[in-house]
Design an enzyme around this catalytic site. Structure first.
Site, short mmCIF file in Angstrom:
data_model
loop_
_atom_site.label_atom_id
_atom_site.label_comp_id
_atom_site.label_asym_id
_atom_site.label_seq_id
_atom_site.Cartn_x
_atom_site.Cartn_y
_atom_site.Cartn_z
N PHE A 24 0.85 -1.20 0.00
CA PHE A 24 0.00 0.00 0.00
C PHE A 24 0.88 1.24 0.00
CE2 PHE A 24 -2.30 3.37 2.33
CZ PHE A 24 -3.44 3.46 1.55
N GLY A 25 0.72 2.08 -1.01
CA GLY A 25 1.46 3.33 -1.10
C GLY A 25 0.56 4.49 -0.70
N TYR A 26 1.08 5.40 0.12
CA TYR A 26 0.28 6.55 0.56
C TYR A 26 0.98 7.89 0.31
CZ TYR A 26 3.47 6.07 4.48
OH TYR A 26 4.62 5.97 5.24
N GLY A 27 2.23 7.82 -0.20
CA GLY A 27 2.98 9.05 -0.48
C GLY A 27 3.48 9.01 -1.90
N SER A 28 4.80 9.08 -2.06
CA SER A 28 5.35 9.03 -3.42
C SER A 28 5.03 7.71 -4.11
CB SER A 28 6.86 9.27 -3.41
OG SER A 28 7.54 8.17 -2.84
N GLU A 99 13.17 3.62 0.32
CA GLU A 99 12.50 4.04 1.57
C GLU A 99 13.43 3.91 2.79
OE1 GLU A 99 9.44 5.34 1.37
OE2 GLU A 99 9.35 4.91 -0.77
C1 SIN Z 1 4.71 5.73 0.59
O1 SIN Z 1 4.63 6.43 -0.42
O2 SIN Z 1 3.89 4.82 0.80
C2 SIN Z 1 5.81 5.94 1.58
C3 SIN Z 1 6.32 7.33 1.69
C4 SIN Z 1 6.94 7.88 0.46
O3 SIN Z 1 7.76 7.21 -0.18
O4 SIN Z 1 6.60 9.02 0.07
#
Ligand code: SIN
Length: 201
Positions: A24-28, A99
């Protein structure tokens, strides 16, 4: 001083390279999916809120001038929308490096729009990691994001891409949208000042 979590992730949560899993990605990881995946779907998680509380010394800032990127904060009742990817576990090698600035793999339940759910991984940067910055006054966060720059580009672009991706997902996120609006209006007032100062031709 930052902690490189890449090796730690491989030791604490090993997978066979050919295993398939959800991430699950929530940012980039929503808008910069520069990794192989088998399928992807919008998804959400419960009881977590997205916050620009993690320092970025390696992507959107430098050790001398860190940027701010998102992590998740435990918040009962909150929903965080993002993107779920079905990946081969071998993809985690590159993701662990991407990460590495304080994020640890954690298991979480992902929910999909059709009502189904699955176990998956997130990269979570808790307040125990050395790069964690936490909350700060809005003006200070806006200034930091508007000015920080690192090997992956500007911090403002990270925020802008995330806000656009969340809009496209139809996600609600007052924290991200407020920051994006403030960085935009800071830029407008800056360009107004510089056009007032430039000589007439
Ligand atoms: C994510 O995107 O899930 C982790 C934080 C990031 O890499 O911005």
């Amino acid at each position: 001083m930052t902690l490189d979590t890449a090796q730690l992730n491989q030791q604490r949560m090993p997978f066979d390279d050919d295993a398939e899993l959800w991430l699950f990605g929530y940012g980039s990881l929503i808008w910069k999916a520069e990794f192989p995946y088998l399928e992807r779907h919008p998804a959400y998680i419960h009881h977590w809120a997205r916050r620009f509380w993690q320092g970025s010394h390696d992507h959107r800032g430098t050790p001398a001038s860190p940027g701010r990127v998102v992590t998740l904060i435990n918040e009962p009742g909150a929903t965080c929308q993002g993107m779920a990817y079905r990946i081969n576990a071998s993809t985690l090698h590159a993701l662990d490096i991407r990460e590495k600035n304080g994020y640890l793999r954690e298991l979480i339940t992902l929910h999909f729009a059709d009502g189904s759910h699955a176990e998956g991984l997130i990269y979570l940067a808790t307040e125990e990691n050395a790069a964690f910055l936490g909350a700060a006054p809005l003006d200070a966060v806006v200034e930091q994001i508007a000015t920080a720059y690192g090997p992956s580009g500007s911090n403002r672009d990270y925020l802008r891409h995330l806000a656009t991706a969340l809009e496209e997902l139809g996600a609600e996120d007052a924290h991200v949208f407020t920051l994006a609006a403030h960085v935009r209006s800071r830029d407008k007032s800056d360009s107004l000042i510089s056009s007032e100062q430039s000589p007439c031709h």
